[in-house]
Motif scaffolding. Structure first.
Motif, PDB file in Angstrom:
ATOM      1  N   THR A  14       7.487   8.274  -1.451  1.00 17.48           N
ATOM      2  CA  THR A  14       5.952   8.506  -1.218  1.00 17.48           C
ATOM      3  C   THR A  14       5.117   7.981  -2.205  1.00 17.48           C
ATOM      4  OG1 THR A  14       6.517  10.415   0.295  1.00 17.48           O
ATOM      5  CG2 THR A  14       4.355  10.150  -0.313  1.00 17.48           C
ATOM      6  N   ASP A  15       5.731   7.993  -3.612  1.00  9.26           N
ATOM      7  CA  ASP A  15       4.869   7.390  -4.652  1.00  9.26           C
ATOM      8  C   ASP A  15       4.892   6.020  -4.436  1.00  9.26           C
ATOM      9  OD1 ASP A  15       4.522   9.925  -5.902  1.00  9.26           O
ATOM     10  OD2 ASP A  15       6.384   9.869  -7.245  1.00  9.26           O
ATOM     11  N   VAL A  16       5.917   5.375  -4.084  1.00  6.44           N
ATOM     12  CA  VAL A  16       5.992   3.656  -3.846  1.00  6.44           C
ATOM     13  C   VAL A  16       4.722   3.527  -2.885  1.00  6.44           C
ATOM     14  CG1 VAL A  16       7.298   2.071  -3.036  1.00  6.44           C
ATOM     15  CG2 VAL A  16       8.252   3.541  -4.611  1.00  6.44           C
ATOM     16  N   PHE A  17       4.870   4.249  -1.780  1.00  4.32           N
ATOM     17  CA  PHE A  17       3.907   3.756  -0.695  1.00  4.32           C
ATOM     18  C   PHE A  17       2.477   4.055  -1.429  1.00  4.32           C
ATOM     19  CE2 PHE A  17       7.147   4.252   2.762  1.00  4.32           C
ATOM     20  CZ  PHE A  17       7.318   2.964   3.205  1.00  4.32           C
ATOM     21  N   VAL A  18       2.082   5.253  -2.015  1.00  2.29           N
ATOM     22  CA  VAL A  18       0.969   5.674  -2.336  1.00  2.29           C
ATOM     23  C   VAL A  18       0.477   4.671  -3.210  1.00  2.29           C
ATOM     24  CG1 VAL A  18      -0.524   7.204  -3.494  1.00  2.29           C
ATOM     25  CG2 VAL A  18       0.994   8.021  -1.559  1.00  2.29           C
ATOM     26  N   SER A  19       1.208   4.435  -4.432  1.00  5.66           N
ATOM     27  CA  SER A  19       0.769   3.499  -5.456  1.00  5.66           C
ATOM     28  C   SER A  19       0.563   1.987  -4.970  1.00  5.66           C
ATOM     29  CB  SER A  19       1.763   3.636  -6.796  1.00  5.66           C
ATOM     30  OG  SER A  19       3.007   3.127  -6.158  1.00  5.66           O
ATOM     31  N   CYS A  20       1.407   1.468  -4.143  1.00  6.73           N
ATOM     32  CA  CYS A  20       1.412   0.283  -3.637  1.00  6.73           C
ATOM     33  C   CYS A  20       0.106  -0.089  -2.568  1.00  6.73           C
ATOM     34  CB  CYS A  20       2.685  -0.306  -3.152  1.00  6.73           C
ATOM     35  SG  CYS A  20       3.953  -0.636  -4.453  1.00  6.73           S
ATOM     36  N   SER A  21      -0.063   1.032  -1.762  1.00  9.35           N
ATOM     37  CA  SER A  21      -1.116   0.883  -1.045  1.00  9.35           C
ATOM     38  C   SER A  21      -2.159   1.107  -1.589  1.00  9.35           C
ATOM     39  CB  SER A  21      -1.006   1.866   0.206  1.00  9.35           C
ATOM     40  OG  SER A  21       0.202   1.916   0.836  1.00  9.35           O
ATOM     41  N   ASN A  22      -2.496   1.601  -2.574  1.00 12.08           N
ATOM     42  CA  ASN A  22      -3.980   2.069  -3.245  1.00 12.08           C
ATOM     43  C   ASN A  22      -3.930   0.775  -4.338  1.00 12.08           C
ATOM     44  OD1 ASN A  22      -4.646   4.410  -2.309  1.00 12.08           O
ATOM     45  ND2 ASN A  22      -3.472   5.325  -3.772  1.00 12.08           N
ATOM     46  N   ASN A  23      -3.059   0.078  -4.606  1.00 12.38           N
ATOM     47  CA  ASN A  23      -3.315  -1.380  -5.463  1.00 12.38           C
ATOM     48  C   ASN A  23      -3.576  -2.303  -4.427  1.00 12.38           C
ATOM     49  OD1 ASN A  23      -2.088  -4.008  -6.149  1.00 12.38           O
ATOM     50  ND2 ASN A  23      -1.292  -2.965  -8.117  1.00 12.38           N
ATOM     51  N   TYR A  24      -3.135  -2.198  -3.141  1.00 14.03           N
ATOM     52  CA  TYR A  24      -3.741  -3.311  -2.105  1.00 14.03           C
ATOM     53  C   TYR A  24      -5.028  -2.955  -1.862  1.00 14.03           C
ATOM     54  CZ  TYR A  24      -3.699  -6.117   2.088  1.00 14.03           C
ATOM     55  OH  TYR A  24      -3.977  -7.065   3.146  1.00 14.03           O
ATOM     56  N   VAL A  25      -5.449  -1.815  -1.722  1.00  9.96           N
ATOM     57  CA  VAL A  25      -6.736  -1.300  -1.340  1.00  9.96           C
ATOM     58  C   VAL A  25      -7.741  -1.922  -2.418  1.00  9.96           C
ATOM     59  CG1 VAL A  25      -8.217   0.572  -1.227  1.00  9.96           C
ATOM     60  CG2 VAL A  25      -6.303   0.624   0.021  1.00  9.96           C
ATOM     61  N   THR A  26      -7.436  -1.757  -3.696  1.00  5.67           N
ATOM     62  CA  THR A  26      -8.212  -2.125  -4.824  1.00  5.67           C
ATOM     63  C   THR A  26      -8.317  -3.707  -4.752  1.00  5.67           C
ATOM     64  OG1 THR A  26      -7.330  -0.168  -5.893  1.00  5.67           O
ATOM     65  CG2 THR A  26      -8.244  -1.959  -7.259  1.00  5.67           C
ATOM     66  N   LYS A  27      -7.272  -4.157  -4.697  1.00  2.00           N
ATOM     67  CA  LYS A  27      -7.289  -5.828  -4.709  1.00  2.00           C
ATOM     68  C   LYS A  27      -8.290  -6.273  -3.588  1.00  2.00           C
ATOM     69  CE  LYS A  27      -3.788  -6.798  -7.466  1.00  2.00           C
ATOM     70  NZ  LYS A  27      -4.032  -7.244  -8.934  1.00  2.00           N
ATOM     71  N   GLU A  82      -5.855   4.687  10.697  1.00  4.34           N
ATOM     72  CA  GLU A  82      -5.951   3.455  10.927  1.00  4.34           C
ATOM     73  C   GLU A  82      -6.121   2.752   9.524  1.00  4.34           C
ATOM     74  OE1 GLU A  82      -5.459   1.548  13.479  1.00  4.34           O
ATOM     75  OE2 GLU A  82      -5.290   3.380  15.126  1.00  4.34           O
ATOM     76  N   PHE A  83      -6.689   3.381   8.612  1.00  2.17           N
ATOM     77  CA  PHE A  83      -6.987   2.836   7.253  1.00  2.17           C
ATOM     78  C   PHE A  83      -5.799   2.760   6.819  1.00  2.17           C
ATOM     79  CE2 PHE A  83      -7.578   3.527   2.719  1.00  2.17           C
ATOM     80  CZ  PHE A  83      -8.497   2.475   2.356  1.00  2.17           C
ATOM     81  N   ILE A  84      -4.930   3.568   6.748  1.00  2.93           N
ATOM     82  CA  ILE A  84      -3.679   3.804   5.992  1.00  2.93           C
ATOM     83  C   ILE A  84      -2.833   2.651   6.609  1.00  2.93           C
ATOM     84  CG2 ILE A  84      -1.720   5.216   5.581  1.00  2.93           C
ATOM     85  CD1 ILE A  84      -3.518   7.444   5.512  1.00  2.93           C
ATOM     86  N   MET A  85      -2.783   2.629   8.183  1.00  6.99           N
ATOM     87  CA  MET A  85      -1.879   1.530   8.604  1.00  6.99           C
ATOM     88  C   MET A  85      -2.273   0.186   8.459  1.00  6.99           C
ATOM     89  SD  MET A  85       0.282   1.164  10.829  1.00  6.99           S
ATOM     90  CE  MET A  85       0.663   2.306  12.224  1.00  6.99           C
ATOM     91  N   GLN A  86      -3.743  -0.178   8.156  1.00 10.34           N
ATOM     92  CA  GLN A  86      -3.917  -1.554   7.861  1.00 10.34           C
ATOM     93  C   GLN A  86      -3.623  -1.758   6.220  1.00 10.34           C
ATOM     94  OE1 GLN A  86      -8.062  -1.272   8.481  1.00 10.34           O
ATOM     95  NE2 GLN A  86      -8.201  -1.383  10.561  1.00 10.34           N
ATOM     96  N   ASN A  87      -3.471  -0.794   5.523  1.00  7.09           N
ATOM     97  CA  ASN A  87      -3.235  -1.165   3.961  1.00  7.09           C
ATOM     98  C   ASN A  87      -1.987  -0.556   3.547  1.00  7.09           C
ATOM     99  OD1 ASN A  87      -6.055  -2.203   3.182  1.00  7.09           O
ATOM    100  ND2 ASN A  87      -6.551  -0.217   4.092  1.00  7.09           N
ATOM    101  N   LEU A  88      -1.023  -0.331   4.447  1.00  6.31           N
ATOM    102  CA  LEU A  88       0.256   0.151   3.878  1.00  6.31           C
ATOM    103  C   LEU A  88       0.767  -1.075   3.474  1.00  6.31           C
ATOM    104  CD1 LEU A  88       2.152   2.686   3.981  1.00  6.31           C
ATOM    105  CD2 LEU A  88       3.111   1.589   6.359  1.00  6.31           C
ATOM    106  N   HIS A  89       1.532  -0.649   2.207  1.00  4.57           N
ATOM    107  CA  HIS A  89       2.406  -1.528   1.291  1.00  4.57           C
ATOM    108  C   HIS A  89       3.394  -0.652   0.635  1.00  4.57           C
ATOM    109  CE1 HIS A  89      -0.372  -4.850   2.361  1.00  4.57           C
ATOM    110  NE2 HIS A  89       0.372  -5.647   1.581  1.00  4.57           N
ATOM    111  N   CYS A  90       4.700  -1.267   0.467  1.00  6.99           N
ATOM    112  CA  CYS A  90       5.414  -0.846  -0.502  1.00  6.99           C
ATOM    113  C   CYS A  90       5.935  -1.620  -1.493  1.00  6.99           C
ATOM    114  CB  CYS A  90       6.910  -0.494   0.141  1.00  6.99           C
ATOM    115  SG  CYS A  90       7.451  -1.637   1.127  1.00  6.99           S
TER     116      CYS A  90
END
Length: 111
Positions: A14-27, A82-90
């Motif tokens: 979960t940490d991997v998904f949250v940190s990488c997705s938030n990184n993508y959102v920021t970028k 939908e927001f999480i689905m669009q920005n999901l990254h690992c």
């Protein structure tokens, strides 16, 4: 394997998904930080959708009695899902290894 080990592994993924997705959102200059609780709800909705398939994912949040799922609607809003689905990254896209065919999912393999 003990129960505590399972919880630690779940939190690590979960940490991997949250940190990488938030990184993508920021970028992408988008607003909306994804929390661990939201990620657990998101994964739970995906798992539930395997057992309760509907023609369109958005039907879980409709007001009709035959399609709405109260558990899903109470866990996470449709727009947030939908927001999480669009920005999901690992993985972090800036750190991809071109020689690794599984570079986009390597952090999950490593976990």
């Amino acid at each position: 394997m003990t129960k505590d080990t399972d919880v630690d592994e779940d939190a690590e993924v979960t940490d991997v998904f949250v940190s990488c997705s938030n990184n993508y959102v920021t970028k992408k200059n988008r607003t909306g930080n994804i929390t661990h609780e939201e990620m657990y709800a998101f994964i739970g909705i995906l798992l539930l959708s395997v057992y309760l398939p509907v023609p369109r994912r958005r039907m879980f949040w409709e007001q009709r009695k035959n399609t709405q799922n109260i558990l899903v609607a109470d866990a996470l809003s449709r727009d947030r899902f939908e927001f999480i689905m669009q920005n999901l990254h690992c993985c972090v896209n800036d750190q991809l290894d071109p020689s690794d065919k599984f570079t986009k999912v390597r952090p999950l393999f490593d976990s």
